[in-house]
Design a protein around this motif. Structure first.
Motif, PDB file in Angstrom:
ATOM      1  N   LEU A  99      50.997 -13.548 -45.893  1.00  0.00           N
ATOM      2  CA  LEU A  99      50.652 -13.185 -47.264  1.00  0.00           C
ATOM      3  C   LEU A  99      51.721 -12.307 -47.900  1.00  0.00           C
ATOM      4  N   ALA A 100      52.360 -11.466 -47.092  1.00  0.00           N
ATOM      5  CA  ALA A 100      53.364 -10.539 -47.625  1.00  0.00           C
ATOM      6  C   ALA A 100      54.587 -11.265 -48.172  1.00  0.00           C
ATOM      7  N   GLN A 101      54.780 -12.511 -47.772  1.00  0.00           N
ATOM      8  CA  GLN A 101      55.955 -13.268 -48.223  1.00  0.00           C
ATOM      9  C   GLN A 101      55.687 -14.069 -49.499  1.00  0.00           C
ATOM     10  N   LEU A 102      54.435 -14.040 -49.981  1.00  0.00           N
ATOM     11  CA  LEU A 102      54.084 -14.793 -51.180  1.00  0.00           C
ATOM     12  C   LEU A 102      54.270 -13.935 -52.426  1.00  0.00           C
ATOM     13  N   SER A 103      54.363 -14.603 -53.564  1.00  0.00           N
ATOM     14  CA  SER A 103      54.373 -13.898 -54.851  1.00  0.00           C
ATOM     15  C   SER A 103      52.923 -13.702 -55.266  1.00  0.00           C
ATOM     16  N   LEU A 104      52.313 -12.611 -54.820  1.00  0.00           N
ATOM     17  CA  LEU A 104      50.871 -12.435 -54.928  1.00  0.00           C
ATOM     18  C   LEU A 104      50.381 -12.274 -56.360  1.00  0.00           C
ATOM     19  N   GLU A 105      51.259 -11.856 -57.273  1.00  0.00           N
ATOM     20  CA  GLU A 105      50.833 -11.689 -58.657  1.00  0.00           C
ATOM     21  C   GLU A 105      50.344 -13.005 -59.257  1.00  0.00           C
ATOM     22  N   ALA A 150      49.223 -15.648 -57.165  1.00  0.00           N
ATOM     23  CA  ALA A 150      48.667 -16.410 -56.036  1.00  0.00           C
ATOM     24  C   ALA A 150      47.280 -15.896 -55.651  1.00  0.00           C
ATOM     25  N   ALA A 151      46.387 -15.830 -56.640  1.00  0.00           N
ATOM     26  CA  ALA A 151      45.038 -15.322 -56.368  1.00  0.00           C
ATOM     27  C   ALA A 151      44.325 -16.170 -55.320  1.00  0.00           C
ATOM     28  N   GLY A 152      44.486 -17.490 -55.418  1.00  0.00           N
ATOM     29  CA  GLY A 152      43.824 -18.377 -54.454  1.00  0.00           C
ATOM     30  C   GLY A 152      44.303 -18.141 -53.036  1.00  0.00           C
ATOM     31  N   TRP A 153      45.628 -17.995 -52.874  1.00  0.00           N
ATOM     32  CA  TRP A 153      46.176 -17.733 -51.548  1.00  0.00           C
ATOM     33  C   TRP A 153      45.693 -16.379 -51.004  1.00  0.00           C
ATOM     34  N   LEU A 154      45.640 -15.371 -51.873  1.00  0.00           N
ATOM     35  CA  LEU A 154      45.221 -14.045 -51.425  1.00  0.00           C
ATOM     36  C   LEU A 154      43.769 -14.053 -50.976  1.00  0.00           C
ATOM     37  N   VAL A 155      42.900 -14.670 -51.761  1.00  0.00           N
ATOM     38  CA  VAL A 155      41.479 -14.723 -51.399  1.00  0.00           C
ATOM     39  C   VAL A 155      41.288 -15.538 -50.126  1.00  0.00           C
ATOM     40  N   THR A 156      41.981 -16.675 -50.023  1.00  0.00           N
ATOM     41  CA  THR A 156      41.876 -17.497 -48.806  1.00  0.00           C
ATOM     42  C   THR A 156      42.390 -16.723 -47.591  1.00  0.00           C
ATOM     43  N   GLY A 157      43.535 -16.059 -47.769  1.00  0.00           N
ATOM     44  CA  GLY A 157      44.083 -15.261 -46.671  1.00  0.00           C
ATOM     45  C   GLY A 157      43.146 -14.143 -46.269  1.00  0.00           C
ATOM     46  N   LEU A 158      42.497 -13.525 -47.259  1.00  0.00           N
ATOM     47  CA  LEU A 158      41.535 -12.464 -46.967  1.00  0.00           C
ATOM     48  C   LEU A 158      40.379 -12.987 -46.128  1.00  0.00           C
ATOM     49  N   LEU A 159      39.872 -14.174 -46.481  1.00  0.00           N
ATOM     50  CA  LEU A 159      38.750 -14.750 -45.747  1.00  0.00           C
ATOM     51  C   LEU A 159      39.148 -15.117 -44.313  1.00  0.00           C
ATOM     52  N   VAL A 160      40.330 -15.730 -44.163  1.00  0.00           N
ATOM     53  CA  VAL A 160      40.784 -16.099 -42.817  1.00  0.00           C
ATOM     54  C   VAL A 160      41.045 -14.847 -41.989  1.00  0.00           C
ATOM     55  N   PHE A 161      41.675 -13.841 -42.603  1.00  0.00           N
ATOM     56  CA  PHE A 161      41.898 -12.571 -41.913  1.00  0.00           C
ATOM     57  C   PHE A 161      40.573 -11.988 -41.437  1.00  0.00           C
TER      58      PHE A 161
END
Length: 412
Positions: free
Chosen positions: A306-312, A314-325
């Motif tokens: 997640l730290a390598q993504l442009s999170l600003e 990438a809401a979908g990636w952040l939420v998905t990553g949060l759930l998998v984490f």
């Protein structure tokens, strides 16, 4: 056959386990609700975010000392007494919040939260230590039964904590702050009466009273596991406690209820996965050390990704990553909770469990402080990189665990 008759037909240890679990459930529900009540109510009163965060500082800090001293007290007085004291202290903490609004100053609420933190850790330490005492020793696959009992207790606790977040917001909306606090007080008073009446006296109390210096663990496995747990929970809270909610609000424009609902759903799902951890880890055969290290390494990959993504954007990636984490972290947490009960000494189990959860509380405190400081200085990405590093450190520490888990017999 009635429900009461079915309960009476159960083995005594199972009935006591159900009582301990019900006690822990009731406490956890009010604990989650109280946290949400304090955040929402004092935000409405105009408290700054920093002031609201400070209200919980003592809650976490006092958990460190409580777990350490509480484990020793549990061994000397019995786990039934420390569990009931925890319930009583929570009732007092709730009562402190019923004073007139003019008296609800930051120092007063911090004191109430400190008392609530002490109560929570006394209750948790007692509940998890009691499993070691109550699990049938001569049952087939006793270690498997122990793992399942720990997973159910730990997972259901976290699911109920998430439910408490919803309950706190609902009660605040329906009956207001004072009404919500009074309702929870009455519920806990009823639970305390049942606990005093039915919980076995001197539960988990060894024949010889331990000295205070025995509260320091002499078991290598317990010490290694405690250090790994500290890093594990710091890795979660360094990005989950402060930085993630603020990021969702500031960067994505989420409303408060959306942020709160997301975090509550995460905690409930996290608890659900914990209850299934025995089935999940059974799919991956290996030694105690190998399973512990392997799951930690899997967890470390997620915040690093997640730290390598442009999170600003990438809401979908952040939420998905949060759930998998959350799912992978839940397995790690449940496995660790099982191992400490397994490695704890049979006589005076609460001292090893208390020492271990003291490290857990230190990890939460460290993660909370780092979360605010790192996010303010460097942003969410820095929090994620530090999270990955802390999980890697936890994995390295776990290399010191006994390979086959035989130290539990020696510790007994």
């Amino acid at each position: 056959m009635s429900v009461a008759q079915r309960l009476q037909s159960l083995p005594r240890e199972v009935r006591q386990y159900l009582l301990v679990t019900g006690n822990y459930w009731a406490f956890t529900l009010t604990d989650g609700a109280l946290r949400m009540l304090v955040v929402l109510h004092f935000h409405q009163l105009g408290y700054s975010p920093l002031d609201v965060a400070m209200l919980f500082l003592f809650y976490e800090a006092f958990g460190v000392a409580t777990n350490f001293i509480g484990g020793w007290l549990g061994a000397r007085l019995g786990l039934d007494r420390t569990m009931n004291v925890g319930l009583g202290l929570q009732i007092v903490a709730l009562g402190m919040l019923l004073v007139p609004a003019t008296m609800l100053t930051v120092p007063w609420v911090m004191a109430a939260q400190a008392l609530s933190g002490i109560a929570k850790d006394l209750n948790k330490m007692s509940a998890k230590s009691a499993i070691k005492v109550l699990v049938p020793k001569g049952s087939h696959n006793a270690q498997g039964a122990l793992y399942r009992w720990v997973a159910i207790l730990t997972g259901s606790k976290n699911a109920l904590k998430g439910a408490g977040f919803f309950a706190g917001g609902l009660l605040l909306t329906l009956i207001g702050f004072r009404g919500a606090i009074l309702t929870m007080m009455l519920m806990l008073m009823a639970v305390l009466v049942v606990s005093l009446w039915r919980l076995r006296a001197d539960l988990g109390r060894p024949k010889a009273k331990p000295r205070f210096r025995e509260a320091f663990s002499t078991s290598r496995a317990v010490n290694v596991l405690a250090a790994a747990r500290l890093c594990l929970f710091a890795s979660r809270d360094v990005w989950f406690v402060v930085s993630l909610p603020v990021f969702l609000y500031d960067q994505y424009g989420w409303d408060h209820w959306m942020v709160g609902s997301m975090l509550a759903a995460w905690v409930i799902g996290y608890g659900g996965v914990q209850t299934q951890a025995p089935r999940i880890t059974r799919l991956f055969q290996g030694s105690v050390r190998g399973i512990t290290v392997g799951w930690a390494l899997a967890l470390a990959l997620l915040p690093a990704f997640l730290a390598q993504l442009s999170l600003e954007d990438a809401a979908g990636w952040l939420v998905t990553g949060l759930l998998v984490f959350g799912g992978v972290f839940a397995v790690n947490s449940s496995w660790h909770s099982y191992l400490i009960v397994r490695f704890a000494r049979a006589e005076g189990v609460s001292m090893d469990v208390g020492f271990y959860y003291m490290a857990n509380a230190m990890g939460r405190l460290l993660g909370t402080l780092l979360s605010g400081w790192l996010y303010q200085a460097q942003g969410l990405v820095a929090c994620l990189w530090v999270s990955a590093a802390l999980v890697m450190l936890s994995a390295l520490m776990a290399l010191g665990l006994p390979r086959d888990g035989t130290e539990d017999t020696a510790a007994a």
